[in-house]
Design a protein around this motif. Sequence first.
Motif, PDB file in Angstrom:
ATOM      1  N   LYS A  40     -13.605  -1.109  -5.489  1.00 31.60           N
ATOM      2  CA  LYS A  40     -12.760  -0.330  -4.583  1.00 31.60           C
ATOM      3  C   LYS A  40     -11.801   0.498  -5.417  1.00 31.60           C
ATOM      4  O   LYS A  40     -11.439   0.108  -6.537  1.00 31.60           O
ATOM      5  CB  LYS A  40     -11.958  -1.249  -3.655  1.00 31.60           C
ATOM      6  N   LYS A  78      -4.804  -1.404   0.545  1.00 28.88           N
ATOM      7  CA  LYS A  78      -4.760  -1.320   2.009  1.00 28.88           C
ATOM      8  C   LYS A  78      -5.538  -2.474   2.636  1.00 28.88           C
ATOM      9  O   LYS A  78      -5.097  -3.071   3.637  1.00 28.88           O
ATOM     10  CB  LYS A  78      -5.304   0.031   2.482  1.00 28.88           C
ATOM     11  N   ASP A  79      -6.688  -2.799   2.068  1.00 29.46           N
ATOM     12  CA  ASP A  79      -7.445  -3.940   2.584  1.00 29.46           C
ATOM     13  C   ASP A  79      -6.670  -5.242   2.376  1.00 29.46           C
ATOM     14  O   ASP A  79      -6.662  -6.124   3.254  1.00 29.46           O
ATOM     15  CB  ASP A  79      -8.799  -4.025   1.887  1.00 29.46           C
ATOM     16  N   ALA A 106      -7.702  -8.293  -4.907  1.00 26.43           N
ATOM     17  CA  ALA A 106      -7.626  -6.836  -4.742  1.00 26.43           C
ATOM     18  C   ALA A 106      -7.466  -6.136  -6.084  1.00 26.43           C
ATOM     19  O   ALA A 106      -8.095  -5.104  -6.341  1.00 26.43           O
ATOM     20  CB  ALA A 106      -6.462  -6.488  -3.812  1.00 26.43           C
ATOM     21  N   THR A 142      -7.671   1.772  -1.564  1.00 20.92           N
ATOM     22  CA  THR A 142      -8.448   0.970  -0.623  1.00 20.92           C
ATOM     23  C   THR A 142      -8.230  -0.518  -0.865  1.00 20.92           C
ATOM     24  O   THR A 142      -8.080  -1.311   0.083  1.00 20.92           O
ATOM     25  CB  THR A 142      -9.942   1.306  -0.738  1.00 20.92           C
ATOM     26  N   ASP A 191       0.823  -1.210   0.000  1.00 21.33           N
ATOM     27  CA  ASP A 191       0.000   0.000   0.000  1.00 21.33           C
ATOM     28  C   ASP A 191       0.857   1.260   0.000  1.00 21.33           C
ATOM     29  O   ASP A 191       0.373   2.346   0.335  1.00 21.33           O
ATOM     30  CB  ASP A 191      -0.939   0.013   1.203  1.00 21.33           C
ATOM     31  N   ASP A 225      -5.265  -8.094   5.137  1.00 18.11           N
ATOM     32  CA  ASP A 225      -5.520  -9.535   5.021  1.00 18.11           C
ATOM     33  C   ASP A 225      -4.217 -10.322   4.952  1.00 18.11           C
ATOM     34  O   ASP A 225      -4.102 -11.413   5.535  1.00 18.11           O
ATOM     35  CB  ASP A 225      -6.360  -9.814   3.770  1.00 18.11           C
TER      36      ASP A 225
END
Length: 476
Positions: free
Chosen positions: A442, A449-450, A433, A446, A262, A454
């Motif tokens: 997303k 970062k998510d 992602a 985001t 990220d 995980d």
Amino acid sequence: MLRKKWLSLILVAVMALGTAPLVSAQGDGDLGLPLLEAQPEDVQAYYLPDGEQFQGKSLNVVINSTFLETNPEPLEMGKAKFEELTGATINYIPLPENQLYDQVRLELAVESGAYDMVHTGAGGAMDFGLAGFLVPLPVPPDVDDFFAADVDQYSAGDVLYGLPMVADTNILYWRTDLFEAAGLDPADPPETYDELRDYALKLTTDANGNHPGDEGFDPDNIDVYGLAFKGVAGLASTWEWYNYLFAFGGDVFDADYNVTIDSPEAIASLQWVVDNLREYHIYPADTTTYDYTEFHTLFIQGRVAMAINWPYMYNMAQDPAQSEIVDKVAIGRKPAQATHGGEIGGWSWNVFQMSQNQDLAIAFAKFMSGPDISLAFAEGGNVPVRKSVAAIMTEQDPVLYGAIAANQADGKSIGFIETGPSWTPIEQVLSQAIQEALIGDKDAETALKDAKADIEEILDDDGFYEEILPQLLPAQ
């Protein structure tokens, strides 16, 4: 604990990111060792087996059946020469890739001793090795002849778990005829990813001859796309994105193995991909369904002007039986952004701890990674693992192997491979992602970062920092 976790994983396409042959295997059936014979004595001693020690012994080597079918000459010639030198018997056990890893894991779980060796694709040596199933291998005295990133992807700290067999790297493809039609010089490909997009905008053409930004451009009726991306939620997606991540100056880990997907550089690299699809329309609209087959099929059908892919696609493009673009494709070094960068793939030889013939298995692994066998694999259509072999192949075929060598020097190992049993779950999270960002569920920041959260949870649950990381650090 670690072995139990490892054995419980159902891995999809783990270790499958090795090279596919560039051409059908060739050879005259006679393999001498002239390259090895020209080496210093310590190098010869490393690769040449002790014949008396292994007389009458046998070895069971698991081979991906597709790899055996497409590489019969170097595998059989190497086997025959080793048997001649040692009096040992080498038994290749071909298994389909979708069965091979499950079958090997089953034998490892019960320590059956049925298999002595295996060859694995990128990540395989680290996955098996960090789980405690592989014998550490002696570092070759001529290790500097191998591409450094290729050796790195099979090494945990100071421990080498795989001896390089064949390598792989991504290269840039572009259509010379479409460049000329757009007023671009085919001898002057884009040097940065910003330029790559600029070129792609000029090359993307709808049914009425309009380009993105032109009045009347129809993004739903495009004849030729300037660029493409493998956007399926799988390894094809992440392993193309790593090229852009590295080139934009990002990485998956920092020096202390903190997850960095990220970072501003990482976000910028994914945003570049997303914008190509959603804003600029230089990718096909159904990009999120593209795996390798869809990607290369569209390219050889003449529907894509530029692409970044493994070298196997070049000979497909030159094959009149399947290609619409024969003699209309150039290849070369991938663009840079903050730096030149790209991932490296490949296959390595691995020796099992459960082997009852470890010394023989190590001797065969060393012999099959020697310079003459490496050249035989390259002449059979694979990407060289050695700089000296790359130079020989570049002299023979400066177009293809010149492009490969230029990109191979930029290649680096994917840090997530070093997480061992966590690698494939991490790849699944990351590919999801990328797809979420592509379809607009997303934004890029985001999504990453998510994914980072995980991935950190996966690493924590798998005990990465306690159990795996100490193995990755050089001995003090």
